[in-house]
Design an enzyme around this catalytic site. Sequence first.
Site, PDB file in Angstrom:
ATOM      1  N   ARG A  57       0.804  -1.227   0.000  1.00 44.32           N
ATOM      2  CA  ARG A  57       0.000   0.000   0.000  1.00 44.32           C
ATOM      3  C   ARG A  57       0.837   1.278   0.000  1.00 44.32           C
ATOM      4  O   ARG A  57       0.634   2.170  -0.816  1.00 44.32           O
ATOM      5  CB  ARG A  57      -0.926   0.038   1.238  1.00 44.32           C
ATOM      6  CG  ARG A  57      -2.188  -0.745   1.104  1.00 44.32           C
ATOM      7  CD  ARG A  57      -2.561  -1.347   2.443  1.00 44.32           C
ATOM      8  NE  ARG A  57      -1.564  -2.338   2.784  1.00 44.32           N
ATOM      9  CZ  ARG A  57      -1.660  -3.623   2.433  1.00 44.32           C
ATOM     10  NH1 ARG A  57      -2.734  -4.025   1.833  1.00 44.32           N
ATOM     11  NH2 ARG A  57      -0.703  -4.483   2.710  1.00 44.32           N
ATOM     12  N   THR A  58       1.770   1.381   0.937  1.00 44.84           N
ATOM     13  CA  THR A  58       2.513   2.641   1.102  1.00 44.84           C
ATOM     14  C   THR A  58       3.360   2.934  -0.132  1.00 44.84           C
ATOM     15  O   THR A  58       3.404   4.065  -0.621  1.00 44.84           O
ATOM     16  CB  THR A  58       3.397   2.554   2.359  1.00 44.84           C
ATOM     17  OG1 THR A  58       2.606   2.053   3.444  1.00 44.84           O
ATOM     18  CG2 THR A  58       3.955   3.908   2.735  1.00 44.84           C
ATOM     19  N   LYS A  85      24.930  -6.902  -1.817  1.00 44.43           N
ATOM     20  CA  LYS A  85      26.369  -7.148  -2.002  1.00 44.43           C
ATOM     21  C   LYS A  85      27.180  -6.536  -0.867  1.00 44.43           C
ATOM     22  O   LYS A  85      28.405  -6.502  -0.910  1.00 44.43           O
ATOM     23  CB  LYS A  85      26.836  -6.544  -3.327  1.00 44.43           C
ATOM     24  CG  LYS A  85      26.129  -7.076  -4.551  1.00 44.43           C
ATOM     25  CD  LYS A  85      26.611  -6.309  -5.786  1.00 44.43           C
ATOM     26  CE  LYS A  85      25.691  -6.500  -6.956  1.00 44.43           C
ATOM     27  NZ  LYS A  85      25.881  -5.471  -7.981  1.00 44.43           N
ATOM     28  N   ARG A 107      11.226   3.738   3.821  1.00 44.31           N
ATOM     29  CA  ARG A 107      10.770   2.730   4.800  1.00 44.31           C
ATOM     30  C   ARG A 107      11.989   1.916   5.202  1.00 44.31           C
ATOM     31  O   ARG A 107      12.768   1.485   4.346  1.00 44.31           O
ATOM     32  CB  ARG A 107       9.710   1.810   4.206  1.00 44.31           C
ATOM     33  CG  ARG A 107       9.461   0.603   5.114  1.00 44.31           C
ATOM     34  CD  ARG A 107       8.262  -0.177   4.747  1.00 44.31           C
ATOM     35  NE  ARG A 107       7.041   0.577   5.011  1.00 44.31           N
ATOM     36  CZ  ARG A 107       5.827   0.029   4.991  1.00 44.31           C
ATOM     37  NH1 ARG A 107       5.681  -1.251   4.727  1.00 44.31           N
ATOM     38  NH2 ARG A 107       4.763   0.758   5.239  1.00 44.31           N
TER      39      ARG A 107
HETATM   40  N1   CP Z   1      -0.321  -0.012   5.829  1.00 46.72           N
HETATM   41  C1   CP Z   1       0.898  -0.329   5.331  1.00 46.72           C
HETATM   42  O1   CP Z   1       1.935   0.243   5.700  1.00 46.72           O
HETATM   43  O2   CP Z   1       0.869  -1.318   4.399  1.00 46.72           O
HETATM   44  P1   CP Z   1       2.134  -1.784   3.553  1.00 46.72           P
HETATM   45  O3   CP Z   1       3.085  -2.461   4.495  1.00 46.72           O
HETATM   46  O4   CP Z   1       1.599  -2.712   2.492  1.00 46.72           O
HETATM   47  O5   CP Z   1       2.765  -0.549   2.964  1.00 46.72           O
END
Ligand code: CP
Length: 319
Positions: A57-58, A85, A107
């Site tokens: 999603r994100t 690597k 992330r």
């Molecule tokens: N809600 C959320 O962070 O989903 P993802 O891990 O799929 O990005």
Amino acid sequence: MWKRKDLVGLRDLTAEEINLVLDTAKAFQEISLRPVKKVPTLRGRTVANLFFEPSTRTRISFELAEKRLSADTINFTSSSSSTVKGETLRDTVLNIESLKVDIIVMRHFASGAPHRLAQALPVSVINAGDGMNEHPTQALLDMFTVREKKGTVAGIKIAFVGDILHSRVARSNVWGLTKLGARVTLCGPRTLLPKGVETFGVHVTTDLEEAIHDADVINLLRIQAERQSECYFPSIREYANNYQINREVLKHAKPDVLIMHPGPVNRGVEVSSDVMDGPYSVILDQVTNGLAVRMAVLYLLSGVRKKRWGTVPVSPNQT
Ligand code: CP
């Protein structure tokens, strides 16, 4: 006016700043309803999406938000990069920064990784989820959805049920919702409540019925097996028996309760399939709203550039 270079969490944001994002997102919502779903707002800007942890999603929401705003994008996933690597995070990021990107969306599995990046680099950094710490754009889209469906966030009672201990979504929501005046309850097995939860300024309980009986919104959290090195409850079956939201359990909830979930959902564990797909669920509305919220965040951050001596606001038209 937005003055921050980065969005790394909601803990330090003011209610005014959160409302500015939500109001800006409201304006961007309409763009996705047009036949041509694109505006030139970020034309000429470059956004790098760095994902060191899986995401559906994100990642696609940020990527689509960037495309709708006409930004150029670079997509990096650690599994298909030179990190396998042995290249360090620092070297990876320095190489990407050398390409003169304007915004980094990151992330990372380590709590605090986007914060360190934001301090080290002059570009804007958006936290797309760091370890167990924060997931600010998820909480903003959750608040946007509550405001859209209930008309307000202030005074609304929201119960989070599930794996609170490992949840960055719960933490960002707690910081954001309490600033906007919502009444928050955290509910789960005692072993899945974080140490020091009593300092969060929210109601805490292990009793599901107590948590949901007067809730306007129930926000469900997945059991994060990938972050659990020890056994926190006897079995998934026992967890589901005690904490699953299903039609029987919803008899104890308000008739207009909303069911939310950040995803990914483990159907049949934290929520039954019929409730997930049923009339109380706004789970897919959350995904739709995430696009407008991320467009708003990208737009607001694109108006601020950091110089060596500090942060200066500039007009979005200035290039
Ligand atoms: N809600 C959320 O962070 O989903 P993802 O891990 O799929 O990005």
